[in-house]
Structure formats: structure tokens, C-alpha cells
Design a protein around this motif. Structure first.
Motif, PDB file in Angstrom:
ATOM      1  N   VAL A  33       0.839  -1.206   0.000  1.00  0.00           N
ATOM      2  CA  VAL A  33       0.000   0.000   0.000  1.00  0.00           C
ATOM      3  C   VAL A  33       0.871   1.251   0.000  1.00  0.00           C
ATOM      4  CG1 VAL A  33      -1.602   1.376   1.384  1.00  0.00           C
ATOM      5  CG2 VAL A  33      -2.035  -1.062   1.036  1.00  0.00           C
ATOM      6  N   ILE A  34       1.853   1.292   0.890  1.00  0.00           N
ATOM      7  CA  ILE A  34       2.702   2.479   0.991  1.00  0.00           C
ATOM      8  C   ILE A  34       3.557   2.646  -0.265  1.00  0.00           C
ATOM      9  CG2 ILE A  34       4.656   3.459   2.257  1.00  0.00           C
ATOM     10  CD1 ILE A  34       3.392   2.353   4.813  1.00  0.00           C
ATOM     11  N   ARG A  35       4.059   1.545  -0.783  1.00  0.00           N
ATOM     12  CA  ARG A  35       4.892   1.617  -1.984  1.00  0.00           C
ATOM     13  C   ARG A  35       4.118   2.142  -3.190  1.00  0.00           C
ATOM     14  NH1 ARG A  35       6.161  -3.235  -1.983  1.00  0.00           N
ATOM     15  NH2 ARG A  35       4.892  -4.077  -3.671  1.00  0.00           N
ATOM     16  N   ARG A  36       2.886   1.711  -3.337  1.00  0.00           N
ATOM     17  CA  ARG A  36       2.110   2.053  -4.528  1.00  0.00           C
ATOM     18  C   ARG A  36       1.282   3.325  -4.384  1.00  0.00           C
ATOM     19  NH1 ARG A  36      -0.998  -3.143  -6.754  1.00  0.00           N
ATOM     20  NH2 ARG A  36      -1.819  -1.475  -8.070  1.00  0.00           N
ATOM     21  N   PHE A  37       0.869   3.630  -3.160  1.00  0.00           N
ATOM     22  CA  PHE A  37      -0.060   4.742  -2.969  1.00  0.00           C
ATOM     23  C   PHE A  37       0.479   5.829  -2.063  1.00  0.00           C
ATOM     24  CE2 PHE A  37      -2.477   1.010  -4.058  1.00  0.00           C
ATOM     25  CZ  PHE A  37      -3.415   1.459  -4.974  1.00  0.00           C
ATOM     26  N   THR A  39       2.022   6.838   1.940  1.00  0.00           N
ATOM     27  CA  THR A  39       1.514   6.632   3.296  1.00  0.00           C
ATOM     28  C   THR A  39       0.150   7.293   3.443  1.00  0.00           C
ATOM     29  OG1 THR A  39       3.761   6.586   4.185  1.00  0.00           O
ATOM     30  CG2 THR A  39       1.970   6.981   5.741  1.00  0.00           C
ATOM     31  N   PRO A  40      -0.865   6.567   3.889  1.00  0.00           N
ATOM     32  CA  PRO A  40      -2.170   7.200   4.107  1.00  0.00           C
ATOM     33  C   PRO A  40      -2.077   8.362   5.086  1.00  0.00           C
ATOM     34  CG  PRO A  40      -2.336   4.799   4.263  1.00  0.00           C
ATOM     35  CD  PRO A  40      -0.871   5.123   4.221  1.00  0.00           C
ATOM     36  N   ARG A 124       2.733   4.796  13.255  1.00  0.00           N
ATOM     37  CA  ARG A 124       3.059   6.138  12.770  1.00  0.00           C
ATOM     38  C   ARG A 124       1.931   6.784  11.968  1.00  0.00           C
ATOM     39  NH1 ARG A 124       7.863   3.226  12.668  1.00  0.00           N
ATOM     40  NH2 ARG A 124       7.366   2.302  10.646  1.00  0.00           N
ATOM     41  N   ILE A 125       0.946   5.989  11.558  1.00  0.00           N
ATOM     42  CA  ILE A 125      -0.187   6.519  10.798  1.00  0.00           C
ATOM     43  C   ILE A 125      -1.345   6.751  11.761  1.00  0.00           C
ATOM     44  CG2 ILE A 125      -1.790   6.102   8.895  1.00  0.00           C
ATOM     45  CD1 ILE A 125       0.289   4.153   7.733  1.00  0.00           C
ATOM     46  N   PRO A 126      -1.940   7.936  11.772  1.00  0.00           N
ATOM     47  CA  PRO A 126      -3.071   8.174  12.670  1.00  0.00           C
ATOM     48  C   PRO A 126      -4.224   7.214  12.374  1.00  0.00           C
ATOM     49  CG  PRO A 126      -2.260  10.243  11.752  1.00  0.00           C
ATOM     50  CD  PRO A 126      -1.575   9.151  10.995  1.00  0.00           C
ATOM     51  N   VAL A 127      -4.997   6.911  13.409  1.00  0.00           N
ATOM     52  CA  VAL A 127      -6.144   6.009  13.291  1.00  0.00           C
ATOM     53  C   VAL A 127      -7.365   6.651  13.940  1.00  0.00           C
ATOM     54  CG1 VAL A 127      -7.115   3.768  13.942  1.00  0.00           C
ATOM     55  CG2 VAL A 127      -4.700   3.934  13.292  1.00  0.00           C
ATOM     56  N   TYR A 156      -7.257   8.756   2.585  1.00  0.00           N
ATOM     57  CA  TYR A 156      -7.557   7.960   3.759  1.00  0.00           C
ATOM     58  C   TYR A 156      -7.756   6.493   3.375  1.00  0.00           C
ATOM     59  CZ  TYR A 156      -8.484  12.507   5.890  1.00  0.00           C
ATOM     60  OH  TYR A 156      -8.380  13.801   6.354  1.00  0.00           O
ATOM     61  N   LEU A 157      -7.187   5.606   4.161  1.00  0.00           N
ATOM     62  CA  LEU A 157      -7.343   4.172   3.975  1.00  0.00           C
ATOM     63  C   LEU A 157      -8.509   3.687   4.831  1.00  0.00           C
ATOM     64  CD1 LEU A 157      -5.997   1.463   2.863  1.00  0.00           C
ATOM     65  CD2 LEU A 157      -4.981   1.304   5.135  1.00  0.00           C
ATOM     66  N   ILE A 158      -9.439   2.965   4.221  1.00  0.00           N
ATOM     67  CA  ILE A 158     -10.566   2.379   4.949  1.00  0.00           C
ATOM     68  C   ILE A 158     -10.220   0.936   5.280  1.00  0.00           C
ATOM     69  CG2 ILE A 158     -12.999   1.734   4.838  1.00  0.00           C
ATOM     70  CD1 ILE A 158     -13.466   4.171   3.062  1.00  0.00           C
ATOM     71  N   PHE A 159     -10.309   0.611   6.567  1.00  0.00           N
ATOM     72  CA  PHE A 159      -9.859  -0.687   7.078  1.00  0.00           C
ATOM     73  C   PHE A 159     -10.940  -1.305   7.948  1.00  0.00           C
ATOM     74  CE2 PHE A 159      -7.936  -2.762  10.871  1.00  0.00           C
ATOM     75  CZ  PHE A 159      -7.361  -3.867  10.256  1.00  0.00           C
TER      76      PHE A 159
END
Length: 257
Positions: A33-37, A39-40, A124-127, A156-159
């Protein structure tokens, strides 16, 4: 660039301490995800373990880590995953879901942190967690996911975190695989997700093994939110295994194919 949507099977909380094919898949997915898009900006988390009447969203700048499980080894309660909150995401959720309101009584529960400790290590990524509305039903969960989909365009990443099959009453502690009923139901849902037959997933209770696989809706509903947030997108299936007899670890990621 539109961020992906992830549904992960989290299973036993002990997965936070595991080093195996399942946790490696979490780790590799996060790296991809981080490589392609990139860091959210933040992660919008929908965990089965924040199960409420109505829809709530967190606003705390430092949400507390919750050890919402009992009877596990001391080492599990020593795992630290303490991301920051992200008020801009909270405000966007409130604007997209007018029926929602702020509630900071909860925090980052084990449905979220046991997976993210592998997927995005270091916190390191806010949640920001949004609760699962246990009063609204499967169709409403799907529609809520649709309402949140635009967040992906904003970085934003939806998880979602739950389980396709989750029956604690039928756990087989000595079974490293799945029961026949778990295998059948998991294969049915995965087939419908791959076909994007979202209606069949919404109406999962028509399947003959549904009562066994989903005795309560809490762990299944996060899947409906993620389907709603990814309409028309083909999934990549990962961790397609069952364990403990009545637990499915199957996950799907949308937007990476």
C-alpha cells in the motif's frame, strides 16, 4: 490517487504476537500500500469490537489502546500500538454521516491493533475508529460504506476488521483448520465477493450454514462496510484459511488489482 479498502480477518488476539504466514501477509500488504499509494494520511478503522447502538466516531488526539480481551498471556498485554487520532478525518466522517456523533469512551481495540501492528508497524499513521452500528442491519452497513467511499480520494485508507466465520461457541482448540461448515460458508462468501454479487453477501443469512458461521453479526458487518466503500472493484483475496474449526481468517483488499 484513490486509497485501497481492506477487510482483514483478525481471529485470536494472539495474532499480535504471531510470526507466521498470516502476519507476513499483513506486513506485505501494508508495505505494498505504501509503496504504490504512499503513506495514508490516516486510517479509518471499522472494528467488530466497537459494536454500538448508533454510529460513533472518535475525536481524541491520542486514543487509548484497549486490551479488550481476557485470559491471555502477559506478553499480549505488553504489546504497544498507540497511534495518534486525526481530527480532520473525524470531521469528514461527521459531514458524510450526519447521523453519527463523537464518542471518545472507546479507543483503539484489539480488532484494530492486533492487525495493524503487523500491517503498519510503529503506529506512525493516525487512526480514527468508527463504530459498527449493531441496530442498523447489513444493508445499512453497506450504505454507510458507500457514504464513506469518497474518503479514499482524500488520502484515507478504509480498514475493516472482523471475520467471515466467527463462532466462539463452536471453537475446536485442537483443529488447525476449519470445520466443514466454516469451509463451505467461507467459500460461498468469497465467491460472491469475487463476483461482486454484493446483494448475496448482504443477504448472507439465506445460506444454510449462516447460523453456524455468523451466530451474531458483529464480526461480519465490517465486511459490508468495506464492500460499500469499494463498489464494483475486484478483490484480491489474502489469508484464505480457517482455523480453530469455527474461525475464518480470510481477508480482501480492493483497489490493488
Amino acid at each position: 490517487m484513490k486509497m485501497p479498502v481492506i477487510f482483514a480477518g483478525h481471529g485470536s488476539p494472539m495474532i499480535a504476537l504471531d510470526d507466521n504466514e498470516l502476519t507476513h501477509a499483513f506486513h506485505d500488504l501494508g508495505e505494498e500500500v505504501i509503496r504504490r499509494f504512499g503513506t495514508p494520511k490516516a486510517i479509518l478503522a471499522l472494528s467488530a469490537h466497537w459494536y454500538t447502538r448508533g454510529t460513533y466516531v472518535q475525536s481524541s488526539p491520542s486514543p487509548r489502546q484497549i486490551y479488550d480481551m481476557y485470559g491471555f498471556p502477559k506478553a499480549l498485554y505488553e504489546v504497544k500500538y498507540e497511534p495518534k487520532g486525526y481530527r480532520p478525518l473525524t470531521d469528514r466522517v461527521l459531514s458524510l454521516l450526519p447521523q453519527s456523533s463523537i464518542n471518545d469512551d472507546w479507543g483503539i481495540d484489539h480488532g484494530t491493533w492486533t492487525v495493524l501492528t503487523h500491517m503498519f508497524p510503529g503506529a506512525r499513521i493516525p487512526v480514527v475508529q468508527v463504530s459498527i452500528d449493531g441496530t442498523a442491519g447489513t444493508k445499512a452497513a453497506y450504505e454507510t460504506g458507500k457514504a464513506l467511499a469518497s474518503l479514499r480520494e482524500e488520502g484515507y485508507l478504509i480498514f475493516g476488521s472482523g471475520n467471515i466465520v466467527h463462532n466462539l461457541y463452536k471453537v475446536e482448540w485442537d483443529n488447525e483448520a476449519g470445520s466443514p461448515a466454516a469451509d463451505r460458508f467461507d467459500a460461498f462468501i468469497t465467491g460472491k465477493v469475487k463476483d461482486r454479487d454484493d446483494s448475496a453477501v448482504i443477504h448472507f443469512d439465506s445460506h444454510p450454514d449462516a447460523d453456524y458461521a455468523v451466530p451474531t453479526p458483529d464480526h461480519f458487518l465490517p465486511l459490508l462496510y468495506t464492500l460499500g466503500a469499494s463498489i464494483g472493484e475486484n478483490p484480491r483475496v489474502f489469508n484464505a484459511v480457517r482455523n480453530l474449526g469455527s474461525m475464518s481468517m480470510t481477508g480482501y483488499v480492493f483497489g490493488l488489482c
